[in-house]
Write a protein that holds these residues in place. Structure first.
Motif, PDB file in Angstrom:
ATOM      1  N   GLY A  85       2.880  11.126 -11.738  1.00  0.00           N
ATOM      2  CA  GLY A  85       1.665  10.608 -12.338  1.00  0.00           C
ATOM      3  C   GLY A  85       0.744  10.081 -11.252  1.00  0.00           C
ATOM      4  O   GLY A  85       1.113  10.002 -10.081  1.00  0.00           O
ATOM      5  N   ARG A  86      -0.469   9.724 -11.645  1.00  0.00           N
ATOM      6  CA  ARG A  86      -1.448   9.246 -10.667  1.00  0.00           C
ATOM      7  C   ARG A  86      -2.044   7.922 -11.126  1.00  0.00           C
ATOM      8  O   ARG A  86      -2.102   7.621 -12.318  1.00  0.00           O
ATOM      9  N   ILE A  87      -2.445   7.144 -10.135  1.00  0.00           N
ATOM     10  CA  ILE A  87      -3.099   5.868 -10.421  1.00  0.00           C
ATOM     11  C   ILE A  87      -4.575   6.116 -10.654  1.00  0.00           C
ATOM     12  O   ILE A  87      -5.246   6.770  -9.864  1.00  0.00           O
ATOM     13  N   GLU A  88      -5.086   5.611 -11.745  1.00  0.00           N
ATOM     14  CA  GLU A  88      -6.518   5.700 -12.032  1.00  0.00           C
ATOM     15  C   GLU A  88      -7.200   4.483 -11.423  1.00  0.00           C
ATOM     16  O   GLU A  88      -6.966   3.351 -11.834  1.00  0.00           O
ATOM     17  N   LEU A  98      -1.355   3.743 -14.618  1.00  0.00           N
ATOM     18  CA  LEU A  98      -0.704   4.999 -14.277  1.00  0.00           C
ATOM     19  C   LEU A  98      -1.032   6.037 -15.340  1.00  0.00           C
ATOM     20  O   LEU A  98      -0.875   5.792 -16.531  1.00  0.00           O
ATOM     21  N   VAL A  99      -1.483   7.196 -14.902  1.00  0.00           N
ATOM     22  CA  VAL A  99      -1.881   8.257 -15.819  1.00  0.00           C
ATOM     23  C   VAL A  99      -0.994   9.475 -15.593  1.00  0.00           C
ATOM     24  O   VAL A  99      -0.796   9.911 -14.455  1.00  0.00           O
ATOM     25  N   ARG A 100      -0.451  10.023 -16.683  1.00  0.00           N
ATOM     26  CA  ARG A 100       0.324  11.267 -16.607  1.00  0.00           C
ATOM     27  C   ARG A 100      -0.358  12.286 -17.520  1.00  0.00           C
ATOM     28  O   ARG A 100      -0.003  12.412 -18.695  1.00  0.00           O
ATOM     29  N   ASP A 101      -1.341  12.975 -16.980  1.00  0.00           N
ATOM     30  CA  ASP A 101      -2.091  13.926 -17.790  1.00  0.00           C
ATOM     31  C   ASP A 101      -2.043  15.337 -17.226  1.00  0.00           C
ATOM     32  O   ASP A 101      -2.872  16.189 -17.570  1.00  0.00           O
ATOM     33  N   GLY A 102      -1.076  15.597 -16.342  1.00  0.00           N
ATOM     34  CA  GLY A 102      -0.940  16.940 -15.801  1.00  0.00           C
ATOM     35  C   GLY A 102      -1.999  17.307 -14.792  1.00  0.00           C
ATOM     36  O   GLY A 102      -2.243  18.491 -14.545  1.00  0.00           O
ATOM     37  N   ARG A 103      -2.619  16.309 -14.161  1.00  0.00           N
ATOM     38  CA  ARG A 103      -3.606  16.563 -13.119  1.00  0.00           C
ATOM     39  C   ARG A 103      -3.271  15.722 -11.886  1.00  0.00           C
ATOM     40  O   ARG A 103      -2.601  14.695 -11.981  1.00  0.00           O
TER      41      ARG A 103
END
Length: 312
Positions: A85-88, A98-103
């Motif tokens: 996941g990535r930090i917004e 934390l975002v897990r949206d496949g990007r």
């Protein structure tokens, strides 16, 4: 890209230097070029190469130049975010949720200057080395993008680059939490990768007997497959061809320098300057003949991806 006959209009540049052993850098570029000559997929993404100083007399290893490929963008991809996941990031620069949206975050200079210095200025904090802790993530600012983890075109090209790194011993492209030396053609959607700058750094990386499955530092690459063109090349060269034909054709593609590559690797393998860089498991050479090593590594790639002679 692609190994092609010499063209008077081509701009040539000396390859970068391996400060511990400059000859190893030239040897790695020759090995990559040789593979590109035998495997059309790599021939399309590698620059042409020529020998500008054959080292004779004096016993030096040949010096090489590669063709400069115009309109390349030095890209940084946070591919590990496909798994973690990535930090917004917030507008004030602080970390958010934390975002897990496949990007994942991708950073590519957007202006006319899209080389290494521009990429470092855009993608990394000033005054710090390129690394995961100094990365600037500023989407949706210019040059800061979000790319989908599910894009088979991009992921296939990255897997192909990783396979090439395994074959040549290059180890400065895919790290656990960042990438380096990734170049894409500018303004050519869909994204198209060019493979430039190859350096095995030590003879151990080019000669050890490690299997392909042990070569992943960036684990998310395991989730994807190489493109069809590369699969076909591996099948034709390794599964349908012979080792004798491969060695002969490879020697021809590296301008008949296979024997001098072997001599260089034998000499540097026992050089005490490299002992501190020897990784676990690099205690013996699979062979000092690079074509033997490439032959076995191609077999390991075929096994990992279940490539068979029958056409899978």
């Amino acid at each position: 890209g692609g190994p092609k006959k010499e063209d008077a209009a081509v701009a040539w540049r000396r390859v970068g230097m391996n400060l511990r052993a400059p000859e190893l850098r030239h040897a790695t570029e020759l090995v990559a070029f040789g593979l590109g000559s035998l495997m059309p997929y790599y021939g399309d993404i590698l620059p042409a190469l020529r020998i500008v100083d054959d080292g004779r007399p004096g016993g030096r290893f040949p010096e090489t130049e590669i063709a400069a490929i115009p309109d390349l963008v030095d890209a940084t991809l946070d591919l590990h975010e496909c798994r973690t996941g990535r930090i917004e990031w917030n507008a004030n620069g602080t970390s958010g949720r934390l975002v897990r949206d496949g990007r994942y975050n991708a950073c590519l200079p957007a202006g006319e200057d899209a080389g290494r210095d521009a990429a470092k200025a855009l993608c990394y904090e000033a005054g710090r080395v390129r690394g995961a802790s100094s990365r600037i993530r500023a989407h949706p600012s210019p040059g800061h993008e979000l790319w989908p983890c599910s894009d088979p075109g991009v992921m296939g090209q990255l897997v192909a680059a990783h396979v090439l790194d395994y074959l040549t011993g290059h180890a400065d492209r895919f790290y656990r939490d960042r990438t380096n030396n990734l170049f894409f053609f500018r303004d050519r959607p869909p994204a198209r990768l060019a493979s430039v700058d190859h350096d095995c750094v030590t003879p151990y990386r080019l000669l050890d007997g490690a299997g392909y499955g042990d070569s992943f530092e960036l684990e998310m690459l395991r989730d994807h497959r190489p493109p069809r063109g590369l699969v076909d090349d591996v099948r034709r060269v390794r599964l349908l061809g012979s080792g004798e034909d491969f060695a002969r054709d490879f020697n021809s593609s590296v301008y008949g320098e296979l024997g001098r590559i072997r001599t260089l690797l034998v000499r540097t393998w026992s050089d005490p300057r490299f002992e501190r860089y020897r990784r676990p498991g690099e205690n013996r050479a699979l062979s000092h003949e690079v074509t033997d090593v490439l032959w076995d590594r191609l077999a390991s790639v075929a096994e990992f991806y279940n490539i068979t002679a029958e056409g899978r």
